[in-house]
Scaffold this active site. Structure first.
Site, PDB file in Angstrom:
ATOM      1  N   SER A   1       0.719  -1.347   0.062  1.00  0.00           N
ATOM      2  CA  SER A   1      -0.083   0.061   0.014  1.00  0.00           C
ATOM      3  C   SER A   1       0.889   1.171  -0.122  1.00  0.00           C
ATOM      4  O   SER A   1       1.628   1.495  -0.839  1.00  0.00           O
ATOM      5  CB  SER A   1      -1.029  -0.028   1.140  1.00  0.00           C
ATOM      6  OG  SER A   1      -2.092   0.748   0.900  1.00  0.00           O
TER       7      SER A   1
ATOM      8  N   ASP B   1      -5.835  -3.640  -2.754  1.00  0.00           N
ATOM      9  CA  ASP B   1      -4.576  -3.241  -1.441  1.00  0.00           C
ATOM     10  C   ASP B   1      -4.301  -4.742  -0.900  1.00  0.00           C
ATOM     11  O   ASP B   1      -4.764  -5.558  -0.507  1.00  0.00           O
ATOM     12  CB  ASP B   1      -5.318  -2.435  -0.422  1.00  0.00           C
ATOM     13  CG  ASP B   1      -4.304  -1.963   0.295  1.00  0.00           C
ATOM     14  OD1 ASP B   1      -3.806  -2.587   1.278  1.00  0.00           O
ATOM     15  OD2 ASP B   1      -4.133  -0.634   0.469  1.00  0.00           O
TER      16      ASP B   1
END
Length: 726
Positions: free
Chosen positions: A61, A208
């Site tokens: 991320s 993610d």
């Protein structure tokens, strides 16, 4: 024999030198945490001050963002400057800056109140997005910062070997990227589900990486390191009482998503590994405006471990120093290629790309061009990449057509109430069919009911690939109330109905203006609605030539902070076109916005003239309402000629948000001076001074304002306006 002995001696010396370097191979693990990930920059700053060279990086991320940039050659100083100066609100949205949007799309903002539009596919079904944010601006940002890595598909060949982690949303599998297009890989790693649209890559739909591995310690160990420096920016769960806002719930959702797998990774730490846990309890995942504080938190947490880190010191890497040269990041473009599956032709897309061949990639100009392309409303995403082959650098423009459809419905509501029993409302809708042909023809139909009724339909046909020249036939029907005034006293209110059609030929001027030259025909009638019922009903025919010029560089159509809005309309009514009379009429308006910090001033006004004698009711302009000679009710002052000068001031009271839901609150006021008069001098209001104060809120639907206005005619009014401010 001697050459062989020399080679043996050299090999022995190299082996001894390697044996004399006992420092272990160091891996860096950068965890995810949205805005909190900016603390990673402070960690890197402290590690560099300690003279610690990183041999491998694995990130998830925001950790993949910071790690990818650092691994590709960015210095800590560059990363810190980027974090502190980047317009995060713009980066975390899809809309390009309004100055870059094509002029025709800018005009859509002025038609109706609701900002959001519903899209429909060709089969008529409603198209819903896969995320609140499609990631258009974020993708462009990553491409611009990582353009120099375009020919590096093997991440082990970056200045620092790198890995990024994402999640396959279809099956929940962890995807570790060792190869690929680095900007796209980083974008996939940070696609928070439902917030950012997933990234489709190699047949997978990726979100993610924090869902499966927020602290990718296992990934960096797979890169052959001896020990790992692990940066954990995670947060504990909030209590029920602490969940008070939508931002709190968003923070909690991300924490729930990542905390369990993070704890599993932390449990596998070895004695030689080093754990850095910056104190970030005071920061949320959307606190991009507090970048400096979070960078400092990461720096202080790392410097607190100086004694353990001292043993890892070694000299810098010359390969990394070369990669950090800005000259290495600016390829010379030798060709441009378009990849396109949208409704418009490749030539239309190519027209908007102004990159000269044989010159270095002009990133700022390309960013503007991509914003203009995206603003055409034909694409889910418009991206670019640079493909290197030998001495050639090809700029590839990838335009992905909107899967949610390119036909748009917009709804609107405009409400004004002076709190004295007089109110005005308009309810409207527009439907725009895009991409009727490969040049980008459109069919716009707009309908409105209420005090001002309207039905307008226009077919807009570009005549070239850049829509510089166009032809636009139209039909119109409308009705509105007009006050008839004699010797400063209202004697009647007419309901004026007008029907017409026309044809315009036009020229767009960049993204900020257009010129139209046209001919039109209209007819209708005006009958008394309120007042002396013995007054006659008026029937009329109009035929006219028209010249219109529009210029719009406002950064925001509701509460602008910079730019100008200028409009000029000139009409010549002519008996040769079956007009009842020959007369000329023109209207001009201008507004200029200036800002300093949270303070904004908008200076401007309107001026309208009817130059020859003709029927008053059918040739009148209107004034009245909030900031249109405040104190009068909406559109209550009419005349064949009007003038209005005004200065509006407002100050933003709420801090800027860095998530799509930003609700700015403004406090402001205005000073105004205006006049309305007829050519026969039976009515002349004289110059009237007015003032107002207002509280304004920019909502997802549009601006909502509560105003109090007074004027020198002893008129006072309280306005509740839901609708356009200017």
């Amino acid at each position: 024999m001697r050459p062989l002995l020399l080679c043996l001696l050299l090999l022995t010396s190299c082996s001894l030198l390697a044996a004399e370097d006992p420092r272990p191979k160091v891996g860096l693990v950068l965890s995810g945490g949205a805005a909190r990930g900016l603390a990673h920059i402070g960690v890197l700053k402290a590690l560099e001050e300690q003279g610690i060279r990183i041999d491998a990086i694995a990130g998830t991320s925001m950790g993949a963002v910071v790690g990818g940039l650092y691994a590709s050659g960015y210095s800590v100083e560059e990363l810190e400057h980027l974090a502190l100066t980047l317009d995060w609100q713009q980066a975390l949205s899809d809309a390009p800056p309004r100055r870059d949007v094509p002029f025709r799309r800018k005009q859509d903002d002025r038609d109706f109140l609701v900002k959001q539009k519903l899209s429909f596919r060709d089969d008529g079904s409603l198209g819903l997005p896969l995320g609140v944010i499609q990631g258009q601006n974020l993708s462009l940002l990553l491409e611009s910062k990582l353009a120099h890595t375009a020919d590096t598909r093997d991440f082990d060949k970056l200045p620092i070997p790198f890995r990024a982690v994402a999640t396959d949303i279809a099956n929940g599998e962890k995807v570790v990227f060792r190869r690929g297009h680095l900007p796209q890989v980083v974008r996939a790693s940070m696609s928070i589900p439902a917030v950012f649209a997933p990234v489709e890559l190699d047949g997978r739909l990726l979100v993610d990486g924090g869902m499966v591995d927020n602290i990718p310690l296992d990934v960096v160990r797979g890169m052959g390191v001896d020990l790992a420096i692990v940066v954990d920016i995670g947060t504990p769960l909030r209590s029920r009482k602490q969940l008070a806002t939508v931002v709190d719930v968003l923070n909690q959702s991300i924490t729930l998503m990542t905390r369990r797998n993070s704890e599993e990774q932390l449990a596998s730490l070895r004695r030689e590994d080093i754990l850095v846990q910056p104190s970030l309890t005071a920061f949320g995942v959307t606190d991009f405006g507090r970048a400096e504080e979070m960078i400092d938190a990461g720096y202080r947490a790392t410097r607190a471990l100086d004694s353990r880190l001292a043993a890892l010191r070694r000299e810098g890497d010359s390969q990394l120093a070369v990669a950090r040269s800005p000259r290495q990041r600016t390829p010379v473009i030798t060709a441009i290629k378009v990849e396109n599956d949208s409704k418009v032709s490749d030539d239309v897309i190519r027209y908007y790309i102004r990159q000269p061949l044989g010159e270095p990639l002009a990133l700022d100009r390309l960013q503007t061009d991509m914003g203009t392309l995206y603003g055409l409303d034909y694409f889910d995403r418009v991206q670019y990449r640079v493909v290197h082959k030998g001495e050639d650098n090809t700029l590839v423009i990838s335009a992905r057509g909107r899967t949610g459809g390119t036909d748009y419905l917009r709804l609107g509501l405009n409400l004004s109430d002076d709190m004295r029993g007089d109110s005005a409302f308009n309810l409207g809708a527009s439907y725009r069919i895009n991409g009727i042909n490969r040049l980008g023809a459109e069919w716009l139909t707009r309908a409105q009911i209420g005090d001002q009724q309207e039905l307008y339909s226009e077919f807009y046909q570009p005549l070239d690939v850049g829509s510089r020249y166009f032809v636009a036939p139209y039909l119109s029907l409308g009705a509105q109330n007009i006050e008839a005034t004699l010797d400063s006293d209202p004697v009647a209110q007419y309901r004026l109905e007008r029907y017409g059609f026309g044809l315009n030929l036009g020229r767009q001027v960049g993204t900020y203006g257009e010129v139209r030259l046209g001919v039109g025909k209209a007819w209708g009638e005006a009958e008394v609605r309120i007042g002396d019922q013995h007054l006659p009903t008026l029937s009329f025919n109009e035929g006219f030539y028209e010249l219109k010029y529009s210029f719009d560089t406002f950064d925001n159509v509701y509460f602008p902070h910079s730019g100008e809005d200028i409009g000029l309309s000139v009409r010549q009514y002519d008996r040769s076109l079956d007009s009842d009379s020959d007369f000329r009429q023109w209207q001009f308006h201008v507004d200029k916005a200036l800002s300093h910090g949270p303070n904004t001033w908008v200076v401007g006004g309107r001026y309208g003239r009817t130059l020859d004698d003709t029927e008053v009711v059918t040739s009148s302009f209107v004034l009245g309402g909030a900031r249109q000679l405040s104190g009068f009710r909406q559109d209550s002052l009419s005349g064949q000629n009007i003038s209005l000068m005004r200065m509006v001031y407002y100050r933003r009271l709420t801090p800027r948000a860095y998530v799509p839901l930003d609700l700015p609150l403004y406090l402001g006021g205005s000073l105004e001076r205006g006049r309305a008069w007829n050519n026969d001098n039976e009515f002349d209001s004289g110059y009237i001074n007015a003032a107002s104060i207002f509280l304004g809120l920019e909502t997802p639907l549009g601006p909502l304002s509560l105003s109090y206005g007074i004027n020198t005619e002893d008129q006072k009014a309280v306005y509740l306006n839901l609708g356009n401010t200017f």
